[in-house]
Design a protein around this motif. Structure first.
Motif, short mmCIF file in Angstrom:
data_model
loop_
_atom_site.label_atom_id
_atom_site.label_comp_id
_atom_site.label_asym_id
_atom_site.label_seq_id
_atom_site.Cartn_x
_atom_site.Cartn_y
_atom_site.Cartn_z
N ASN A 253 0.85 -1.19 0.00
CA ASN A 253 0.00 0.00 0.00
C ASN A 253 0.89 1.24 0.00
O ASN A 253 1.57 1.52 0.98
CB ASN A 253 -0.91 -0.01 1.22
N LEU A 254 0.87 1.98 -1.09
CA LEU A 254 1.73 3.16 -1.23
C LEU A 254 1.00 4.45 -0.88
O LEU A 254 1.57 5.54 -0.98
CB LEU A 254 2.25 3.26 -2.67
N ASN A 255 -0.24 4.36 -0.47
CA ASN A 255 -1.07 5.55 -0.32
C ASN A 255 -1.46 5.88 1.11
O ASN A 255 -2.45 6.57 1.35
CB ASN A 255 -2.35 5.39 -1.17
N HIS A 256 -0.69 5.39 2.08
CA HIS A 256 -0.98 5.75 3.47
C HIS A 256 -0.83 7.26 3.65
O HIS A 256 0.14 7.86 3.18
CB HIS A 256 -0.02 5.03 4.43
N ASP A 257 -1.74 7.87 4.36
CA ASP A 257 -1.69 9.32 4.55
C ASP A 257 -0.64 9.77 5.55
O ASP A 257 -0.20 10.92 5.53
CB ASP A 257 -3.07 9.85 4.99
N ASN A 258 -0.24 8.89 6.46
CA ASN A 258 0.76 9.31 7.44
C ASN A 258 2.11 8.64 7.18
O ASN A 258 2.18 7.50 6.71
CB ASN A 258 0.29 9.05 8.88
N LEU A 259 3.15 9.38 7.48
CA LEU A 259 4.52 8.93 7.21
C LEU A 259 4.84 7.63 7.94
O LEU A 259 5.49 6.74 7.39
CB LEU A 259 5.51 10.02 7.62
N TYR A 260 4.38 7.52 9.18
CA TYR A 260 4.65 6.32 9.98
C TYR A 260 4.19 5.06 9.27
O TYR A 260 4.91 4.07 9.19
CB TYR A 260 3.97 6.45 11.35
N SER A 261 2.98 5.09 8.75
CA SER A 261 2.44 3.91 8.09
C SER A 261 3.20 3.58 6.80
O SER A 261 3.39 2.41 6.46
CB SER A 261 0.95 4.11 7.77
N ARG A 262 3.64 4.62 6.08
CA ARG A 262 4.42 4.36 4.86
C ARG A 262 5.77 3.74 5.21
O ARG A 262 6.24 2.80 4.55
CB ARG A 262 4.61 5.66 4.07
N LEU A 263 6.40 4.26 6.26
CA LEU A 263 7.68 3.69 6.70
C LEU A 263 7.50 2.24 7.13
O LEU A 263 8.31 1.36 6.79
CB LEU A 263 8.26 4.51 7.85
#
Length: 291
Positions: A253-263
Motif C-alpha cells: 500500500n503506497l497511499n498511506h496518509d501518514n509517514l509512519y504507516s508508509r515507513l
C-alpha cells in the motif's frame, strides 16, 4: 521504528487486512493471543524484570487489533499492559529449546564448535535417556550430534511441560513472570551452551562478515524504497522512482496518509525478504548483477 521488532512484524503479517482478505490469515483469537510473546505495545518503552516486557509485541498500527483480541480472550491487565496468554509460555519454551540446542548442533556440524563439546555440554541432559551402545555405533559426527540433539530436546520438552503444570495457578492468574526454562534444573547447562554458542558461532568471523554485509544491504533497501515511496506520495516521483516501485509486491500500500504507516509498510516488506532475496534485490538496485 528505530527498534524494529520481528515479533511485532509477525503479528502484523498474521492480522493485516488486504482487499478481499479482511482479518489477515483469520486465525483464531486463541492462536493469535498465544503467538504474542510480549503483550506490550511499542511505546512507551518501560523495561522491567517481567519476561513479558523484554520486547514489544505489536506496532502502534496494530494496537487496536491486539486490544480487541486481549479483551475477547479475557487476558488480565497489569500496570504495563496485558498479561500473556498462558499457552505463550509453552511457545516460548519451544523457541528457547530449539534455538539453544539446534544452533549448537549447527555450530558443531559447521566446524565452528568441536564435537567433543557436544557430549561434554549435553551429557547432563541425556544422561537418563542415552543408549551408550547405540551412540558408540554411530560412525560420523552428524549422526552422533543429531542423536544427542534429539534426546536433549526431548528432555527439555518434558521438563518444560512439568514446570508449566506445577506453576499453572500462577500462570493463569498472571503472577508468573519468567520463562519456563528459567525454572529448569538444567539452567546451568543451558547457560553454558548459550555462552559457547555466542563465542564460537554468533561471534565467529564468518557470521560477523555476513552481519556487516547485511547491515549495508538492509540500509540501502530501506533508503531506496522509502525515498521513492515518499516522493510518489508527494506527487514528485522521478522515472527512477517509478521503476523502483515496480519492484515492490502488488500488495504494498503506497497511499498511506501518514509517514509512519508508509515507513512501516517498507520495513514490513524488507523484513519479509530472505537473505538471498534481499541480496538479489540489492544487486538489481546497485547494478552489481549487470556488471
Amino acid at each position: 521504528l528505530c527498534d524494529f521488532e520481528g515479533n511485532a512484524n509477525g503479528f502484523k503479517i498474521l492480522t493485516q487486512s488486504r482487499p478481499g482478505r479482511e482479518g489477515g490469515l483469520r486465525l483464531s483469537y486463541a492462536t493469535l493471543g498465544t503467538f504474542v510473546k510480549y503483550p506490550k505495545e511499542s511505546l512507551p518503552v518501560k523495561p522491567s524484570s517481567n519476561i513479558s516486557d523484554k520486547k514489544y509485541g505489536f506496532f502502534q498500527n496494530e494496537k487496536n487489533t491486539y486490544v480487541d483480541i486481549a479483551n475477547e480472550l479475557g487476558l488480565l491487565k497489569d500496570d504495563g499492559g496485558y498479561n500473556r496468554h498462558p499457552l505463550t509460555f509453552l511457545v516460548e519454551a519451544a523457541d528457547d529449546i530449539c534455538y539453544t540446542i539446534i544452533d549448537f548442533e549447527d555450530g558443531i556440524n559447521l566446524g565452528l564448535v568441536q564435537e567433543d563439546y557436544a557430549l561434554e555440554y549435553l551429557i547432563n541432559l541425556v544422561r537418563d535417556s542415552i543408549n551408550t551402545e547405540k551412540y558408540n555405533a554411530l560412525n560420523n559426527t552428524i549422526d552422533r550430534v543429531s542423536y544427542l540433539r534429539a534426546l536433549s530436546i526431548n528432555t527439555l520438552i518434558n521438563e518444560a511441560v512439568q514446570i508449566f503444570i506445577e506453576n499453572e495457578d500462577d500462570i493463569l492468574s498472571g503472577n508468573f513472570h519468567v520463562s519456563l526454562l528459567k525454572k529448569s534444573k538444567y539452567k546451568p547447562q543451558i547457560s553454558d551452551i548459550i555462552k559457547i554458542s555466542v563465542e564460537k558461532i554468533y561471534e565467529s568471523k564468518e557470521v560477523i562478515e555476513k552481519e556487516v554485509a547485511g547491515y549495508n544491504i538492509i540500509n540501502k533497501l530501506l533508503d531506496t524504497f522509502i525515498s521513492s515511496v515518499n516522493r510518489y506520495y508527494e506527487g514528485n516521483q522521478t522515472s527512477y522512482d517509478d521503476l523502483i516501485l515496480k519492484l515492490l509486491p502488488s500488495t504494498t500500500n503506497l497511499n498511506h496518509d501518514n509517514l509512519y504507516s508508509r515507513l512501516l509498510e517498507i520495513c514490513h516488506y524488507v523484513a519479509s525478504l530472505s537473505d538471498r532475496k534481499a541480496l538479489n534485490v540489492y544487486n538489481k538496485i546497485t547494478g552489481v548483477e549487470y556488471q
